[in-house]
Design a protein around this motif. Sequence first.
Motif, PDB file in Angstrom:
ATOM      1  N   SER A  16      -2.344 -21.501   0.902  1.00 22.07           N
ATOM      2  CA  SER A  16      -0.921 -21.541   1.208  1.00 22.07           C
ATOM      3  C   SER A  16      -0.598 -22.822   1.968  1.00 22.07           C
ATOM      4  N   PRO A  17       0.623 -23.332   1.834  1.00 22.53           N
ATOM      5  CA  PRO A  17       0.983 -24.613   2.458  1.00 22.53           C
ATOM      6  C   PRO A  17       0.779 -24.646   3.969  1.00 22.53           C
ATOM      7  N   GLU A  18       0.956 -23.528   4.649  1.00 19.25           N
ATOM      8  CA  GLU A  18       0.871 -23.542   6.113  1.00 19.25           C
ATOM      9  C   GLU A  18      -0.552 -23.720   6.632  1.00 19.25           C
ATOM     10  N   VAL A  19      -1.560 -23.498   5.807  1.00 22.09           N
ATOM     11  CA  VAL A  19      -2.942 -23.674   6.269  1.00 22.09           C
ATOM     12  C   VAL A  19      -3.642 -24.839   5.568  1.00 22.09           C
ATOM     13  N   ARG A  20      -2.952 -25.507   4.679  1.00 18.26           N
ATOM     14  CA  ARG A  20      -3.575 -26.559   3.874  1.00 18.26           C
ATOM     15  C   ARG A  20      -4.132 -27.684   4.748  1.00 18.26           C
ATOM     16  N   GLU A  21      -3.371 -28.162   5.717  1.00 15.08           N
ATOM     17  CA  GLU A  21      -3.818 -29.287   6.539  1.00 15.08           C
ATOM     18  C   GLU A  21      -5.100 -28.939   7.289  1.00 15.08           C
ATOM     19  N   GLU A  22      -5.178 -27.733   7.846  1.00 14.79           N
ATOM     20  CA  GLU A  22      -6.390 -27.357   8.569  1.00 14.79           C
ATOM     21  C   GLU A  22      -7.562 -27.189   7.615  1.00 14.79           C
ATOM     22  N   GLU A  54      -0.865 -26.217  -5.225  1.00 12.26           N
ATOM     23  CA  GLU A  54      -1.685 -25.754  -4.105  1.00 12.26           C
ATOM     24  C   GLU A  54      -3.180 -25.738  -4.415  1.00 12.26           C
TER      25      GLU A  54
END
Length: 227
Positions: A16-22, A54
Amino acid sequence: MSMLGKAALAMWWDVSPEVREELEHWHAHEHVAERLSIEGFLRSSRWTDASAGEGFFVMYELRDHAVLASEPYVARLNAPTPWSTKMMPMHRNMVRTQCEVVHSHGAVTARHVLTIRCSPLEGLQDKLNTKLGELGESASQLPGIVGLHVLRHQAPAMAATTEQKIRGNADRAADWIIVVSGYDLDALQQFGDEKLSNAQLEALGAVAETQCQSFTLAYTAIPPDVV
């Protein structure tokens, strides 16, 4: 043989986009270093969905198939770090395939790759093997394309690991995998349309499990880069 070794671990997943960076941070700065510290892991490459979706495609090139059930690797799979324990449930729609390298022509790591998962039609495995070898020899020299590689699923004899259990034991596996590498995305997509369509795959002796997927290189490393 152009791949670094005779085996590979090929994976697709999305987040999901909200965890992609981590997840990208974890994968690049902890997970890759951990995996490449294991004897027999020769190169790690991560690509992202070329259409800004994604999805990820990740491939580890291995010395040989025995690495996939080696004691050091299994130990890591059964003792994930705290950060890995946090990130594992965030891998959605995981397809994780332990493979032997069947054919490898040309370069592996390029700006883009095209992947397709397929299975041989009944009684046509030998035909598929021969035709994909011939296709790889010609494709690797086309404008915009630098390599074509064929992997075949071969699961090692081992129990479900702690990492799998954290992900919910829902990992799927591909049967045969075709990876086409290139520097020109349009050329790759045209190649996929002309040579790896459903009709063309049937002519080669296979049926598609997925349509061609395009990915763009995000990160690649060999052991001296991180160990």
